[in-house]
Each structure stands twice: as C-alpha cells, then as structure tokens.
Design an enzyme around this catalytic site. Structure first.
Site, PDB file in Angstrom:
ATOM      1  CB  CYS A  42      -0.880  -0.032   1.247  1.00 33.73           C
ATOM      2  SG  CYS A  42      -1.908   1.430   1.396  1.00 33.73           S
ATOM      3  CB  CYS A  72      -5.201   3.848  -4.710  1.00 32.37           C
ATOM      4  SG  CYS A  72      -4.332   2.280  -4.697  1.00 32.37           S
TER       5      CYS A  72
HETATM    6  N1  LIG Z   1      -6.185  -2.557  -1.724  1.00 29.88           N
HETATM    7  C1  LIG Z   1      -4.894  -2.818  -2.266  1.00 29.88           C
HETATM    8  C2  LIG Z   1      -3.748  -2.494  -1.390  1.00 29.88           C
HETATM    9  C3  LIG Z   1      -3.793  -1.084  -0.899  1.00 29.88           C
HETATM   10  C4  LIG Z   1      -3.428  -0.051  -1.946  1.00 29.88           C
HETATM   11  C5  LIG Z   1      -3.307   1.276  -1.294  1.00 29.88           C
HETATM   12  N2  LIG Z   1      -4.459   1.965  -0.883  1.00 29.88           N
HETATM   13  C6  LIG Z   1      -2.242   2.176  -1.866  1.00 29.88           C
HETATM   14  O1  LIG Z   1      -2.189   3.356  -1.478  1.00 29.88           O
HETATM   15  O2  LIG Z   1      -1.388   1.709  -2.616  1.00 29.88           O
HETATM   16  C7  LIG Z   1      -4.762  -4.285  -2.670  1.00 29.88           C
HETATM   17  O3  LIG Z   1      -5.197  -5.178  -1.919  1.00 29.88           O
HETATM   18  O4  LIG Z   1      -4.176  -4.531  -3.723  1.00 29.88           O
END
Ligand SMILES: N[C@@H](CCC[C@H](N)C(=O)O)C(=O)O
Length: 260
Positions: free
Chosen positions: A74, A197
C-alpha cells in the site's frame, strides 16, 4: 483489553496504525481487523497497518485491507507509516523499511513523505486498458468525464470480471494536461472507491508514460483526497527510481476496547 491506535491519512486514504514492536496485536484475527476498520462499529479506515521490528531495516510494515485480510503493498499506507515512525522517533528524516514487496527508502520533510516504490519492468497493454504491478496489481483505464463516472459499478465489474477471485485494483483516468491526470480508484479489499491509492496513481503514471500519453518523467495526479507526484526513470524497458510523493498526517489517536 484496551488497544492503543493511531489514525493517519495520506490524500484521504486512511489507516488505523498500531505500534506492534512488542508483538501485542493478533495478526491472524481477520474479524478484529475488519471490525477496527469498520466506519460504523469501529474506528473506520481503508486499511490497518502494523509497525514492527525488522532485522534488515528500521522497521517492518504489515498491511491489511479493510476486509481484514493481509494484502500486497500500500503506497499511501507506506507513506503514513513513515510519518508514524518519524512521530515515534524510530527514524529521523530518512529511512529504509521492509514491506511485503521488499525494502523501501523514504524521506520525510514536514508532512511530505517521498517513498521509493519497486521497479516495474512489465506493463501489459491491452486495447482499452493497461495492467501492471507496482507492489499491488492495477488495471488502468482512460475514461471520459471522470467526475460523473460510476467507479463503484464499473470498478466492481472489472475487479472480478477480468481478474477473477484474487482480483485487481481498478483505476479510472482522465488526462488534464501533458503531465497531469485525474484518477479515481476502486480498491480490492475495501470493495469500493477510496479517496486515493498510492500504488494506483504510481501505476497510472507509468502506464500513461508507456502508452505515450505523456513524455514527462514527473507526473502530477489529482485524486479526490489530494495531489500526489510520481517521478521515475526509464532505461531499456524498465522503470526504476520510482518515487511517490505527497502529504501524510496524523488525524487522531486513542484507545479502543477489544476482546483479543
Ligand atoms: N487494496 C490494495 C492495497 C492497498 C493499496 C493502497 N491503498 C495504496 O495506497 O497503494 C490491494 O489489496 O491490492
């Protein structure tokens, strides 16, 4: 027992963070993680992060999605954890820490955290989208009128439709200038749209460069929760020295009663 927690956000991607250097947190308790992340019955967050001791580096990052399952990297969470390590005095202005996708270097300057991401040498270019892994898997697709786009409906459809049970995060993109894009992301594990994200906007910057939409090596991304900058180098088909830069701040801290 009472569990001490900290709440951080990085461009609106929000996380419960726990100092687990004394190994107090039951990592296999998926239900507890999901409860803590619940926005009505818990603290409320897109994910939960543990800061742990590490033999190789300053600290270790362990990341769980809001559904309670441990997941891949993340980017915004990594930036928030660096801000937390700085707050605790575990690091000064520079660090190397260990995460699920390997070692990450980062710097802190006020509330701005600049995080080095993993190198990327494979970008699959399809007819209307790209797919790549920037620590987490990402689908990147250009759309028109992003503000009006139904991210929840279309994201959910693609997350399962193309990528099966393990799924992918889904990013919808609109180009605003040569080196500037608006992005909205449907995150797997949250099963909905988040405000930002980090691995997602990194994937967008690289995919837009690879497909020739931009020639810039520094790309500015606007998300619902704020602005991020991604810089990188490309040599012989490989993207390296990829940095994700933006704000990461503590929102509040507290204790919560839980049966662990
Ligand atoms: N939900 C994603 C992992 C988290 C991504 C995140 N919010 C970021 O900032 O990169 C997954 O399970 O792939």
């Amino acid at each position: 027992m009472e569990l001490q927690f900290f709440k951080y956000q990085g461009t609106g991607n929000d996380f419960v963070i726990i100092d687990n250097r004394q190994d107090v947190f039951p990592k296999n308790n998926t239900k507890l993680v999901a409860e803590l992340c619940d926005r009505r019955f818990g603290i409320g967050a897109d994910g939960l992060i543990l800061l742990e001791n590490d033999n190789l580096s300053d600290f270790k990052m362990v990341y769980f999605n809001a559904d309670g399952a441990e997941s891949s990297m993340c980017g915004n969470g990594g930036r928030c954890l660096v801000a937390f390590a700085h707050y605790l005095g575990v690091i000064e202005k520079e660090t190397t820490f260990n995460a699920v996708d390997g070692l990450h270097h980062a710097t802190v300057e006020g509330d701005i955290v600049n995080l080095k991401m993993i190198d990327v040498d494979k970008i699959h270019e399809k007819q209307n989208h790209s797919f790549l892994d920037t620590g987490s898997p990402h689908h990147v697709q250009l759309v028109k009128e992003l503000k009006k786009f139904d991210v929840q409906k279309e994201g959910k459809k693609l997350r399962y439709g193309i990528y099966g049970e393990s799924g992918s995060n889904i990013n919808f993109v609109e180009q605003k200038q040569d080196n500037a894009f608006d992005v909205r992301t449907y995150e797997r594990g949250v099963e909905g749209e988040t405000f930002s994200c980090g691995t997602g906007v990194t994937a967008v910057a690289l995919a837009m460069h690879q497909s020739g939409k931009t020639a810039a090596n520094e790309v500015h991304i606007h998300t619902i929760g704020g602005d991020l900058t991604i810089s990188f180098e490309k040599k012989g088909g490989k993207y390296s020295n990829i940095f994700l830069k933006g704000p990461a701040t503590q929102v509040f801290k507290g204790t919560i009663a839980c049966s662990i």
